[in-house]
Scaffold this motif. Structure first.
Motif, short mmCIF file in Angstrom:
data_model
loop_
_atom_site.label_atom_id
_atom_site.label_comp_id
_atom_site.label_asym_id
_atom_site.label_seq_id
_atom_site.Cartn_x
_atom_site.Cartn_y
_atom_site.Cartn_z
N LEU A 233 0.84 -1.20 0.00
CA LEU A 233 0.00 0.00 0.00
C LEU A 233 0.87 1.25 0.00
N ASP A 234 0.28 2.37 -0.35
CA ASP A 234 1.01 3.64 -0.28
C ASP A 234 1.40 3.90 1.18
N VAL A 235 2.68 4.14 1.41
CA VAL A 235 3.19 4.31 2.78
C VAL A 235 3.02 5.76 3.21
N SER A 236 1.96 5.99 3.98
CA SER A 236 1.65 7.34 4.43
C SER A 236 1.62 7.46 5.96
N GLY A 237 1.45 6.34 6.66
CA GLY A 237 1.30 6.39 8.10
C GLY A 237 -0.11 6.77 8.52
N GLU A 238 -0.99 6.95 7.55
CA GLU A 238 -2.38 7.32 7.83
C GLU A 238 -3.29 6.11 7.67
N LEU A 239 -4.38 6.10 8.45
CA LEU A 239 -5.34 5.00 8.37
C LEU A 239 -6.34 5.28 7.26
N ASP A 240 -5.90 5.15 6.01
CA ASP A 240 -6.80 5.37 4.87
C ASP A 240 -7.68 4.13 4.68
N LYS A 241 -8.55 4.20 3.69
CA LYS A 241 -9.53 3.13 3.46
C LYS A 241 -8.86 1.80 3.18
N GLN A 242 -7.83 1.78 2.31
CA GLN A 242 -7.16 0.54 1.94
C GLN A 242 -6.43 -0.06 3.15
N THR A 243 -5.81 0.80 3.95
CA THR A 243 -5.09 0.31 5.13
C THR A 243 -6.05 -0.31 6.13
N LEU A 244 -7.17 0.35 6.37
CA LEU A 244 -8.15 -0.18 7.31
C LEU A 244 -8.72 -1.51 6.83
N GLN A 245 -8.97 -1.60 5.55
CA GLN A 245 -9.51 -2.84 5.01
C GLN A 245 -8.54 -4.00 5.23
N ALA A 246 -7.25 -3.74 5.01
CA ALA A 246 -6.25 -4.78 5.21
C ALA A 246 -6.05 -5.08 6.70
N LEU A 247 -6.08 -4.05 7.53
CA LEU A 247 -5.85 -4.23 8.96
C LEU A 247 -6.99 -5.00 9.62
N ASN A 248 -8.20 -4.78 9.15
CA ASN A 248 -9.37 -5.45 9.73
C ASN A 248 -9.55 -6.87 9.22
N MET A 249 -8.72 -7.30 8.28
CA MET A 249 -8.82 -8.66 7.74
C MET A 249 -8.50 -9.66 8.84
N PRO A 250 -9.39 -10.61 9.12
CA PRO A 250 -9.13 -11.55 10.22
C PRO A 250 -7.98 -12.50 9.89
N PRO A 251 -7.30 -13.02 10.90
CA PRO A 251 -6.19 -13.95 10.67
C PRO A 251 -6.59 -15.16 9.83
N SER A 252 -7.84 -15.61 9.94
CA SER A 252 -8.28 -16.78 9.17
C SER A 252 -8.15 -16.53 7.67
N HIS A 253 -8.43 -15.30 7.23
CA HIS A 253 -8.30 -14.99 5.81
C HIS A 253 -6.83 -14.95 5.40
N ARG A 254 -5.97 -14.44 6.26
CA ARG A 254 -4.54 -14.41 5.95
C ARG A 254 -3.98 -15.82 5.89
N ILE A 255 -4.46 -16.70 6.76
CA ILE A 255 -4.03 -18.10 6.72
C ILE A 255 -4.43 -18.73 5.40
N ALA A 256 -5.64 -18.43 4.94
CA ALA A 256 -6.10 -18.97 3.66
C ALA A 256 -5.20 -18.48 2.52
N GLN A 257 -4.76 -17.24 2.58
CA GLN A 257 -3.85 -16.73 1.56
C GLN A 257 -2.51 -17.47 1.59
N MET A 258 -2.01 -17.72 2.80
CA MET A 258 -0.73 -18.42 2.91
C MET A 258 -0.86 -19.86 2.41
N ARG A 259 -1.98 -20.50 2.69
CA ARG A 259 -2.19 -21.85 2.19
C ARG A 259 -2.28 -21.87 0.67
#
Length: 516
Positions: free
Chosen positions: A246-272
């Motif tokens: 993502l664009d490195v701004s240090g701000e909680l923009d829409k894209q950052t919040l969407q990624a931050l709120n992603m639950p660990p289960s979804h990240r595990i699915a991506q790793m699998r």
């Protein structure tokens, strides 16, 4: 099996008691205790048998049924083979819970042949998971397993099917780490502007999330200070943005919040999903190869599984995607010509020439026809626009070498069926974009000359000045590699970088949607 369940509940109680100060009355603490205990204890109970080798022992009645005439894959006269535990561990990492398989091994009435077939089907299901939309590729069959077992080559087959590349090992470690985070009710942050020194309960929540995701180093909790916005949180957000592309701004923009709120289960699915794609690659990677990972917009020159050169790249747009492939770099062309495909000629170049008369001529295009070993050329500047279209029935539109050539000064040929190659580009400013799915399918290199210099030192038996001389001549000249250099073009939306940091990128071609 009651003891692991009890120990899980006790451990969970003390774990949450210790962390109560950390969370400091964050909104979700009221329900995290019950939810965490249930999930933690059930998970502990479910896989205790896998982690305890004694639980894999067969009852005596089943052991007595084993004999030299039993054609089993996963068992011998002593019981389960050592590879069974590896199979269960893999199943856990890949999300295929095998409590049923483990419990079957402990009952006297279970048929060993049924159990053996069940284990075989488990491995087949793991390896034959689809990795892209519409994929029907099967990596393993029951016949292959049986043949390998009959020949005492089962460990060799599994080693080839389940490569232990560095990335595979690191991803499996991260999966286990994120499985621990699944015990929490993952919080959600809403969009707001924080300022240094501000105190807010959402700031404590944000600090906790960034700490768990390793974007902030852990420290002793302080209930009051954890809720104050400070440079540590700002830097943590930047680190999070960087490793998510993502664009490195240090701000909680829409894209950052969407990624931050992603639950660990979804990240595990991506790793699998990434693991499945690694399983489709060769079990033994070359010592030296070029690795282009499409979603990360990066090229790496790899030696002994370490990157010795990297650069940003531009890949195909979603409607003209760059395909994953395994190929070789065989030829370097200096001052290449470019023959655009019909889709670009009729969809882009001719309309531009109509809107701006003389566009084709000013950008070095001409009409060429090859016949019986001879080539005829028509300068396009003196031909009416309407006539150009009719001449394209016999001629090809070709762009000559020069500063405007879309391939820049260098083209790297990689044989494939889709006319894809690596090349230089005159449009250097595009590499500053964070999202670089911008081409018609070919891969544009930020530092093409750097790759040329690397090849000169190892794969092209020519001195460096030969390349400079060729450029000065302003006509195409090709240099064959003394030995083709393997090229892997992958579609991995998550991986571990050279510093051990877990990286995620958007699914730019929506190839994961059928699997995640």
């Amino acid at each position: 099996m009651k003891l692991p369940l009890l120990s899980g509940l006790i451990g969970c109680y003390f774990y949450n008691l210790v962390n109560r100060t950390v969370l400091n009355n964050v909104w979700f603490f009221k329900n995290v205790f019950i939810t965490t205990c249930l999930l933690f204890s059930f998970n502990h109970f479910l896989f205790a048998a896998v982690e305890n080798e004694r639980d894999l022992n067969l009852p005596q009645q089943q052991l007595s049924s084993l004999n030299s005439n039993t054609a089993l894959i996963w068992f011998n006269d002593k019981g389960p083979k050592p590879v069974v535990k590896k199979l269960f561990t893999l199943a856990k990492d890949m999300g295929l819970s095998e409590q049923k398989s483990i419990m079957l091994a402990m009952t006297d009435s279970t048929s060993l042949s049924d159990l053996d077939r069940h284990y075989s089907q488990l491995l087949i299901n793991i390896l034959n998971q689809p990795t892209v939309k519409g994929s029907t590729k099967n990596l393993l069959s029951l016949e292959q397993l049986q043949q390998a077992s009959d020949r005492q080559q089962l460990p060799i087959l599994l080693a080839n099917m389940l490569p232990e590349h560095k990335q595979v090992i690191l991803l499996r470690e991260k999966i286990r780490q994120y499985q621990q985070l699944e015990a929490y009710v993952w919080p959600s942050i809403t969009q707001m502007d924080f300022r240094l020194g501000q105190r807010n309960t959402d700031i404590a929540k944000l600090r906790w999330m960034l700490t768990q995701l390793e974007d902030i180093p852990p420290k002793e909790s302080n209930g009051y200070r954890d809720a104050i916005y400070d440079p540590i949180i700002s830097n943590g957000i930047k680190h999070f943005q960087s490793r998510h592309g993502l664009d490195v701004s240090g701000e909680l923009d829409k894209q950052t919040l969407q990624a931050l709120n992603m639950p660990p289960s979804h990240r595990i699915a991506q790793m699998r999903q990434a693991l499945y794609r690694w399983f489709e690659l060769p079990a033994q990677l070359p010592f030296n190869y070029i690795w282009v990972n499409i979603p990360s917009y990066q090229l790496h020159v790899m030696e002994n599984e370490a990157s010795i050169m990297s650069m940003r790249v531009i890949v195909g747009k979603p409607d003209t995607p760059t395909p994953p492939m395994q190929t070789q770099l065989t030829l370097l062309t200096v001052n290449p010509t470019w023959t655009p495909p019909a889709s670009i000629v009729y969809g882009e170049l001719l309309p531009k020439n109509s809107q701006s008369p003389g566009y084709l001529a000013s950008h070095g295009f001409e009409l060429r026809k090859h016949s019986a070993g001879h080539s005829s050329v028509l300068p396009i500047g003196n031909i009416p626009r309407q006539q150009v279209v009719s001449l394209l029935k016999e001629y090809q539109l070709v762009q000559q070498p020069g500063t405007n050539n879309s391939l820049g000064k260098y083209r790297f040929s990689i044989p494939n069926d889709e006319a894809i190659f690596l090349h230089d580009t005159p449009a250097k400013s595009l590499f500053s974009h964070s999202q670089r799915a911008l081409s018609h399918g070919c891969v544009r290199l930020e530092n093409a000359r750097g790759l040329v210099n690397y090849l000169l030192g190892r794969h092209i038996n020519q001195p460096a000045f030969s390349i400079d001389n060729a450029i000065q001549q302003k006509r195409p000249k090709s240099f064959s590699l003394s030995k083709p250099l393997p090229v892997l073009m992958t579609y991995l939306t998550t991986w571990i970088d050279g510093k051990g940091v877990l990286q995620f990128r958007p699914d730019i071609y929506q190839l994961n949607s059928d699997v995640l």
